[in-house]
Write a protein that holds these residues in place. Structure first.
Motif: not given
Length: 370
Positions: A26-29, A355-369
């Motif tokens: 996850q971190a590298a991607a 890539r699909a995992v990172c799409d989800l993570l970035e959305t989750i991170y954005a909502e966390a803020n």
């Protein structure tokens, strides 16, 4: 975004397995997509602490007394590093377990006012032991304070709801990997290697791998059988089984492989076999598929439904006989193996794409803020 990942342990022998593989992937991607990503981890003082594009802060971790349990891992220097650094991140992704390293890190995040994204990898379950029940009190507060709690399987989500009935922020995020440029190939000498890669633990049923090898070798299958991984409590038993085998010259235990070298080791083989029962989501299997290695798992494996769609030979019963039949089919010819290898690569690209995992993570991170 500025993202911190915290995971318990990085070691030369790779004992921490799946959670570390997930965290580093996850971190590298995420870093490759332009995010500033740092990884904080306890460390054995030996492993190479490097993830492409990621700042790695590895600090010496210790265990209480003579315990071999990950639950006793602690690292005062890592806690000090986090105290100095956590303020600069937009989001903290915590790979949480019941240990003395990630659990205090979660409390620290709460004290510093950092809402976190928590991922437990199935490691936090209802437990009736007194120490676990005592830790559940602050654990529930940590869960409630989390911006999101990531889970992989329905069983994991049920466990988390049982621990904290007021859970309202559970989100399913699959594991994923990038397809690698270097791929497995059929050997020039037509003597393929069948590999087990993982901890040598009773739950993994490595003796069944040895029994499978004996069946194949007794049927004149020309192959080598290799076991790779750190001791998880069953190594002596496996070594004794190999020593007593009439085919011991074709079956070997190679030792452990450093986390950063797993993919390189996998691609030297031709088939990866995981005999364990009820394995929720084995990252070693995804690692194997990412280098084009055909895999064989049991029907109780969490990946079974996806793998069966890719190639029916990838999923079989739990006995040595059933495992051997799947391996024999995959190795029946170089052409059959090449087809299975292609299907492995395609399954990673289609079903387990980072890539699909990172799409989800970035959305989750954005909502966390928000």
């Amino acid at each position: 975004m500025r993202i911190a990942h915290i995971v318990a342990y990085l070691s030369e022998r790779g004992e921490y397995g799946g959670p570390l593989s997930v965290a580093t992937a996850q971190a590298a991607a995420l870093a490759q997509r332009g995010n500033r990503v740092d990884l904080y981890t306890g460390w054995d003082g030996k492993a190479e602490a490097r993830v492409p594009g990621v700042g790695v802060y590895a600090r010496r971790a210790y265990r209480l007394g003579r315990s071999k349990s990950f639950a006793t891992l602690f690292s005062p220097s890592l806690m000090a590093c986090l105290i100095r650094s956590l303020h600069k991140y937009d989001v903290v992704h915590l790979h949480l377990s019941r240990d003395l390293l990630t659990f205090p890190a979660a409390i620290l995040c709460r004290i510093m006012g950092k809402r976190v994204v928590i991922q437990t990898h199935g490691m936090v379950k209802p437990d009736k032991r007194i120490l676990s029940r005592l830790s559940d009190i602050p654990m529930k507060a940590i869960f409630r304070n989390a911006a999101a709690h990531l889970y992989l399987t329905d069983a994991e989500a049920d466990n988390l709801r049982e621990l904290s009935p007021r859970q309202h922020n559970l989100m399913r995020v699959p594991n994923g990997l990038a397809e690698r440029s270097e791929q497995a190939v059929w050997p020039q000498d037509d003597h393929p290697e069948v590999l087990y890669c993982g901890r040598i633990h009773p739950r993994k049923r490595v003796p069944e791998f040895v029994a499978m090898a004996e069946r194949l070798l007794s049927g004149y299958v020309k192959a080598r059988f290799t076991i790779v991984g750190p001791d998880g409590g069953d190594l002596e038993n496996v070594r004794n089984q190999i020593a007593a085998s009439p085919y011991r010259n074709a079956i070997s235990y190679e030792g452990a492989v450093a986390p950063g070298s797993v993919a390189s080791r996998l691609r030297k083989a031709q088939v990866c076999v995981l005999p364990s029962e009820n394995e929720p989501f084995p990252m070693a299997v995804l690692e194997a598929m990412s280098v084009g290695l055909p895999v064989v798992v049991t029907e109780s494996n969490g990946l079974a439904s996806s793998l069966r769609k890719a190639d029916p030979a990838f999923v079989t019963g739990h006995s040595a006989e059933e495992l051997s039949l799947s391996v024999q089919e995959i190795l029946s010819s170089a052409d059959r193996w090449a087809l299975a290898a292609m299907r492995s690569r395609d399954a990673v690209r289609r079903d387990f794409n980072i890539r699909a995992v990172c799409d989800l993570l970035e959305t989750i991170y954005a909502e966390a803020n928000l």
